[in-house]
Structures are given as structure tokens and as C-alpha cells.
Scaffold this active site. Structure first.
Site, PDB file in Angstrom:
ATOM      1  N   LEU A 152       0.853  -1.200   0.000  1.00 12.49           N
ATOM      2  CA  LEU A 152       0.000   0.000   0.000  1.00 12.49           C
ATOM      3  C   LEU A 152       0.887   1.246   0.000  1.00 12.49           C
ATOM      4  CD1 LEU A 152      -3.184   0.280   0.098  1.00 12.49           C
ATOM      5  CD2 LEU A 152      -2.822   1.187   2.399  1.00 12.49           C
ATOM      6  N   GLY A 153       1.764   1.316  -1.014  1.00  9.32           N
ATOM      7  CA  GLY A 153       2.633   2.482  -1.161  1.00  9.32           C
ATOM      8  C   GLY A 153       1.990   3.487  -2.092  1.00  9.32           C
ATOM      9  N   ILE A 155       1.497   3.534  -5.299  1.00 11.07           N
ATOM     10  CA  ILE A 155       0.517   3.019  -6.265  1.00 11.07           C
ATOM     11  C   ILE A 155      -0.629   2.309  -5.538  1.00 11.07           C
ATOM     12  CG2 ILE A 155       0.165   1.530  -8.279  1.00 11.07           C
ATOM     13  CD1 ILE A 155       3.182   1.924  -8.904  1.00 11.07           C
ATOM     14  N   ARG A 175       4.394  -4.642   5.565  1.00  4.23           N
ATOM     15  CA  ARG A 175       5.156  -5.115   6.723  1.00  4.23           C
ATOM     16  C   ARG A 175       4.715  -4.433   8.022  1.00  4.23           C
ATOM     17  NH1 ARG A 175      10.736  -4.447   3.651  1.00  4.23           N
ATOM     18  NH2 ARG A 175       9.522  -2.624   3.030  1.00  4.23           N
ATOM     19  N   ARG A 231       5.544  -7.395  -9.862  1.00  5.23           N
ATOM     20  CA  ARG A 231       6.637  -8.022 -10.601  1.00  5.23           C
ATOM     21  C   ARG A 231       6.316  -9.506 -10.707  1.00  5.23           C
ATOM     22  NH1 ARG A 231       7.934  -3.844 -12.303  1.00  5.23           N
ATOM     23  NH2 ARG A 231       9.868  -2.681 -12.053  1.00  5.23           N
ATOM     24  N   GLU A 260      10.097 -12.130 -18.542  1.00  7.41           N
ATOM     25  CA  GLU A 260       9.569 -11.282 -19.629  1.00  7.41           C
ATOM     26  C   GLU A 260      10.617 -11.088 -20.716  1.00  7.41           C
ATOM     27  OE1 GLU A 260       8.264  -7.680 -17.751  1.00  7.41           O
ATOM     28  OE2 GLU A 260       6.919  -8.749 -16.407  1.00  7.41           O
ATOM     29  N   HIS A 279       3.180  -6.266 -19.743  1.00  7.75           N
ATOM     30  CA  HIS A 279       3.816  -5.303 -18.828  1.00  7.75           C
ATOM     31  C   HIS A 279       3.611  -3.867 -19.326  1.00  7.75           C
ATOM     32  CE1 HIS A 279       7.369  -4.648 -15.834  1.00  7.75           C
ATOM     33  NE2 HIS A 279       6.541  -3.609 -15.831  1.00  7.75           N
TER      34      HIS A 279
END
Ligand code: NAP
Ligand code: 8YV
Length: 313
Positions: A152-153, A155, A175, A231, A260, A279
Site C-alpha cells: 500500500l505504497g 501506487i 510489513r 513483478r 519477460e 507489462h
């Protein structure tokens, strides 16, 4: 002789943004060079800036001993050996914030596409099946359901805001708890058990590798939906394929993969319960231009010995 500083570009990004580099730098394109070692040797005595969109290891840093800055294109810098850069006194930058809204829009789009089966429905119409078979089978409701956001940063919080507009019940796992009006889970498996949708948006790298494993996928369950815009390394791809094949997981919308641009054939073969994307969560003209300009500004600041705009180390 040019007075513009030299810039080594290891791997390319949006061409319109890269074209702007020429006004400020003498640009050296490593990915295009047949003789890569020769190119590096020819600029080793003067090149102070490195930029790129994928991997940058200690080998390149050692080949350019005058390097002061690595300006990475992308908010996620798991491909850059930041430890090696720090040990060599090289500053590293990334491209945060300018892409957060774009990636969050895309995450919701991918969730909708996966649950409402929008790509499948497009194929249904094109194949003439609407006329021959009648209405398509009904799909899964998105609004008002429970979503779990892994990360939950910058973005993640934008994804949560969009989920609010979809009247969802929002949970998150990081965390440590944040000062937000959403439900915190210290344990990812417990969160996966309680939600309908799991959206992954944590950084890549060793700390998050295979966080979404068999246990998490089983907790999400046969009706659950995974959306990965983080990722490829965050999800155990083999476990994901098994869970989808065996019906232990309902569906997946995937923008990122382990190797990828290679995507496992097993995922390509699952046309009904999997939506695949190359991506491209940040890939609009506007956002990629903003990201490219931030790379350029960071490289210029690094060469001038000024503080980087968006420094990582
Ligand atoms: P950010 O602001 O640094 O947020 C990262 C979030 O992940 C934080 O909430 C952090 O919270 C959490 N986190 C980090 N390590 C964790 C762990 N081991 N366990 C649980 N939570 C963890 O980063 P961002 O700007 O939101 O970007 C996130 C990532 O999205 C990028 O690093 C990149 O990999 C990916 N991304 C993908 C695309 C795409 O095209 N698909 C585009 C942009 C970004 P705590 O520190 O409290 O744990
Ligand atoms: C880009 C990304 O696709 O910012 C990131 O971390 O994954 C994407 O925005 C990538 O960085 C291309 O350079």
C-alpha cells in the site's frame, strides 16, 4: 568536439522521451552496439551518467569508473544492483509518483477485464458466437466486493482510492500498518482467505520473491481472482499455473511475468480464466514522457553534483 556530457543508455524506453536526451547529452546506446566492450572502453575516461529501463549490474559500473549517477527508468529498480552502486559512490534514481495514477487505473482495468471477461467477450462477438449461441455466460460482479491489496505504497493507495469508488471493502498487507481507513492484515494468507480479489503491487526483489505462493493462492480459492501488476517474481508462477489448471484459483489478470517477455505456454493456453498483458500498466504516451523526463532530470542533476530529484540510495 561536443561539449555535451556523455550518457550511456543501457536499455531503451519511450522513443519520444529518448529523443529529448540529444539536446543535453551525447548519447551512447549500449543495446544497439555490436561491440559493447569497445563502446564502454571508448567512453570510460569521461562518461559520468548511466541510464536504463531494465538491468544495470556491477560490470557496467566497473567499465565506467567516472560514473556518478544511474538514472533508472521505472519506479521499481529491482534490476539495478543498488548495493554495488552505493559501494562505488554512484547515486541511483528511479521514477516514482509520475506513474502511480496510470498504474492504478490499469490495475482496476485488469480486474474488470478478468472478472467481467471483457477480452473473452470480444472474442465471442468476433467469432460470431453471439449470433450462433446467443448470450455469453454471465460473469463475476466487481463492485461491492472485498479486495486485498498487497503493498500500500504510492501506487497501492491509488488502487485503494479507485476501489473505494467501486464501493469495495478494502484490506491490505504490508510489513507494518499504515494510517489509512482500511483493514490491515499482518498475515497475507489470512487476508487472501477473507477477500474476493488480491491485487499485488509490492516491489520485486529478494524480499518479496514468491510471496504469493500455493498457500496464498489456495486461501484465495476457487472463486478468487489474482491481479498482478507488481513483478513476476512476487508470484510463484508454477504454483499459479497449477492452481488455475486445477480450479483451486478462479482467475488471474497478469501484467508481469517471471521471464519477460517470455510467458509460459500454459498461461497462454488458459484463454477462459486468464487475462494476459505485456507489462504495460504505465505505458501511455503522457506517463512514459513524464517518466523519461524524470530520468533526464536525474541524470543532469547527478552530473552537476546536485541532489537527485528522486534518489534511491
Ligand atoms: P512504494 O511506494 O515503495 O510501495 C511499496 C509498498 O510495498 C509499500 O506499501 C511497502 O510497505 C510494501 N512492501 C514492501 N516490501 C514488502 C514486503 N516484503 N511485504 C509486504 N509489503 C511490502 O512503491 P510503488 O511506487 O507503489 O511501486 C510498487 C511496485 O510496483 C514497484 O516497485 C514496481 O515493482 C511495481 N510497478 C509495476 C508497474 C507495471 O508496469 N506493472 C508499474 C509501476 C510499478 P511496507 O514498507 O510497510 O512493507
Ligand atoms: C515500466 C515498471 O514498464 O515503473 C516500473 O517499475 O514496471 C513500469 O513502469 C518499466 O519500468 C519500463 O521501464
Amino acid at each position: 568536439m561536443s561539449t555535451k556530457p556523455d550518457l550511456l543508455v543501457v536499455s531503451p524506453w519511450y522513443s519520444a522521451a529518448m529523443a529529448e536526451l540529444d539536446a543535453h547529452f551525447t548519447v551512447h546506446k549500449l543495446w544497439e552496439a555490436d561491440d559493447k566492450a569497445g563502446l564502454l572502453a571508448s567512453i570510460a575516461d569521461r562518461c559520468e551518467a548511466i541510464a536504463g529501463s531494465s538491468v544495470c549490474g556491477a560490470d557496467i559500473m566497473d567499465a565506467l569508473p567516472r560514473a556518478k549517477v544511474i538514472a533508472h527508468h521505472g519506479v521499481g529498480y529491482d534490476g539495478v544492483d543498488v548495493k554495488a552502486a552505493t559501494e562505488r559512490g554512484i547515486k541511483v534514481s528511479n521514477t516514482p509518483d509520475v506513474l502511480s495514477d496510470e498504474v492504478a487505473d490499469f490495475a482496476l482495468g485488469l480486474l474488470l477485464a478478468t472478472c467481467r471477461r471483457i477480452p473473452q467477450a470480444d472474442r465471442y462477438v468476433r467469432a460470431g458466437r453471439w449470433e450462433s449461441d446467443g448470450d455469453m455466460p454471465f460473469t463475476k460482479r466487481v463492485h461491492g466486493r472485498k479486495v486485498g491489496i498487497l503493498g500500500l505504497g504510492r501506487i497501492g493507495i491509488e488502487i485503494a482510492r479507485r476501489c473505494e469508488a467501486f464501493k469495495m471493502d478494502i484490506a491490505y498487507h504490508t510489513r507494518g500498518p499504515k494510517d489509512v481507513p482500511y483493514t490491515y492484515y499482518g498475515d497475507l494468507v489470512s487476508m487472501a482467505r477473507d477477500v474476493d480479489f488480491l491485487i499485488a503491487i509490492v516491489p520485486g526483489g529478494a524480499g518479496t520473491r514468491h510471496m504469493v505462493n500455493r498457500q496464498v493462492l489456495d486461501a484465495l480459492g476457487p472463486e478468487g481472482v489474482l491481479v498482478n501488476v507488481a513483478r513476476g517474481s512476487v508470484v510463484d508462477e508454477a504454483a499459479l499455473i497449477e492452481a488455475l489448471k486445477e480450479g483451486r484459483l478462479g482467475a488471474a489478470g497478469l501484467d508481469v511475468f517471471d521471464k519477460e517477455p517470455k510467458v509460459p505456454q500454459a498461461l497462454k493456453d488458459m484463454t477462459e480464466n486468464v487475462v494476459l498483458q505485456p507489462h504495460q500498466a504505465s505505458a501511455t504516451h503522457d506517463t512514459r514522457l513524464a517518466m523519461g523526463r524524470l530520468v533526464m532530470e536525474n541524470a543532469l542533476a547527478g552530473i552537476a553534483g546536485k541532489p537527485l530529484i528522486t534518489r534511491v540510495n
